[in-house]
Scaffold this active site. Structure first.
Site, PDB file in Angstrom:
ATOM      1  CD1 TRP A  54       9.752 -10.262   5.267  1.00  0.00           C
ATOM      2  CD2 TRP A  54       8.723  -9.167   3.612  1.00  0.00           C
ATOM      3  NE1 TRP A  54       9.368  -9.037   5.759  1.00  0.00           N
ATOM      4  CE2 TRP A  54       8.741  -8.346   4.765  1.00  0.00           C
ATOM      5  CE3 TRP A  54       8.141  -8.690   2.447  1.00  0.00           C
ATOM      6  CZ2 TRP A  54       8.166  -7.079   4.770  1.00  0.00           C
ATOM      7  CZ3 TRP A  54       7.591  -7.423   2.448  1.00  0.00           C
ATOM      8  CH2 TRP A  54       7.610  -6.625   3.600  1.00  0.00           C
ATOM      9  CG  HIS A 112       6.216 -20.739  -6.287  1.00  0.00           C
ATOM     10  ND1 HIS A 112       6.093 -19.606  -5.524  1.00  0.00           N
ATOM     11  CD2 HIS A 112       7.472 -21.212  -6.053  1.00  0.00           C
ATOM     12  CE1 HIS A 112       7.214 -19.390  -4.853  1.00  0.00           C
ATOM     13  NE2 HIS A 112       8.059 -20.357  -5.160  1.00  0.00           N
ATOM     14  CB  SER A 142      13.247 -10.680  -7.848  1.00  0.00           C
ATOM     15  OG  SER A 142      13.740 -11.466  -6.776  1.00  0.00           O
TER      16      SER A 142
END
Length: 301
Positions: A54, A112, A142
């Site tokens: 997003w 990450h 999630s």
């Protein structure tokens, strides 16, 4: 502890941090030490399942004046340290950092990696960094659904997954709390923007303005309106549908390894549909223990 040690289920530890071998090879992590960072790079850093794609779409829309059709989605096949499908017909894999090395134009680099393994030039060159954090309950939910899609043993059931998540043991990338807190220390640096998923959801327009200001991109009101509209989750899903339809193997650009969607619900509070009362009480204690005195707080609904 040795720099690298083998674990079960195709995992290993690198400098004490767990990785999945088929996604992140030790050679890729070794290469981070000398990865060449460019002065105009934008680094988007998140822990797993914290609104990564997003935020990536928002950045791209800001750079294209809000027009999703101008985004080159092929530049988002993987995360910096991960493998990607180099030959889709033969299903052979390459290192995404090598693809980035040859990429022309301004790069938006997703990673990450925990702070300790980030390429040193990210900070020495003080490139634009955006870090997005998400409340650990929704993050865990999630991550559970992604792992369930891939059939990982730790996610064979919610009960099997949540015990490990509550204990924050044996987690990829070193675990949630060390990740978000290590980067929290940089929040006052001028080249660094620390954002929370929940703030972005509650005030998307305000968050986009913060993104644009940080990237030193001036948007007209019309462009800002387009970014807000096209970065809404339901409209992002429409964009992803077009990508899958119009680009060969487009599902590799919208789903992890072509299987687990990058966008699921994109909501705050989905944890309430998963945590039992006892699990929630246990995890609240873990959250208090890890965040007390840090100044970092999360919204959970």
């Amino acid at each position: 502890m040795a720099e690298k040690s083998e674990l079960s289920n195709g995992c290993y530890e690198y400098k004490g941090i767990k990785f999945v071998r088929c996604l992140v090879s030790p050679d890729n992590l070794d290469a981070m030490e000398t990865f060449e960072v460019r002065s105009d790079d934008i680094f988007l850093i998140t822990y797993l399942k914290c609104g990564t794609h997003w935020a990536y779409e928002i950045i791209n829309l800001i750079l294209t004046g809000g027009d999703p059709d101008k985004i080159d989605h092929s530049r988002r096949e993987a995360v910096l340290e991960m493998m990607y499908m180099a030959d889709k017909s033969n299903r052979t894999f390459g290192s995404w950092y090598l693809k980035l090395n040859s990429m022309e134009g301004r790069r938006i680099i997703i990673t990450h990696l925990p702070l300790s393994l980030l390429p040193p030039q990210v900070f020495s060159k003080k490139v634009k960094i955006i870090y997005v954090a998400r409340n650990p309950k929704d993050c865990g939910v999630s991550l559970y659904h992604v792992n369930k899609t891939f059939g990982t043993p730790d996610a064979s059931s919610w009960e099997a997954f949540i015990g490990q998540w509550i204990e924050q043991k044996n987690l990829e990338y070193g675990g949630f709390f060390p990740h978000v807190l290590d980067f929290w220390k940089y929040r006052h640096e001028p080249y660094f923007l620390y954002m929370k998923f929940e703030d972005m959801k509650k005030d998307p327009r305000g968050a986009i303005i913060q993104f644009a200001d940080h990237l030193e991109c001036t948007l007209t009101e019309e462009e800002l309106d387009r970014v807000v509209y096209n970065s809404d989750v339901k409209n992002m899903k429409k964009t992803y549908e077009k990508v899958e339809k119009n680009i060969p193997n487009g599902e590799l650009l919208t789903k992890a390894m072509g299987k687990a969607p990058f966008i699921r619900k994109g909501q705050i509070g989905d944890w309430k549909n998963h945590f039992t009362v006892a699990q929630n009480e246990q995890f609240d204690a873990v959250i208090r223990e890890n965040l007390h005195g840090t100044g970092l707080v999360f919204d959970f609904e």
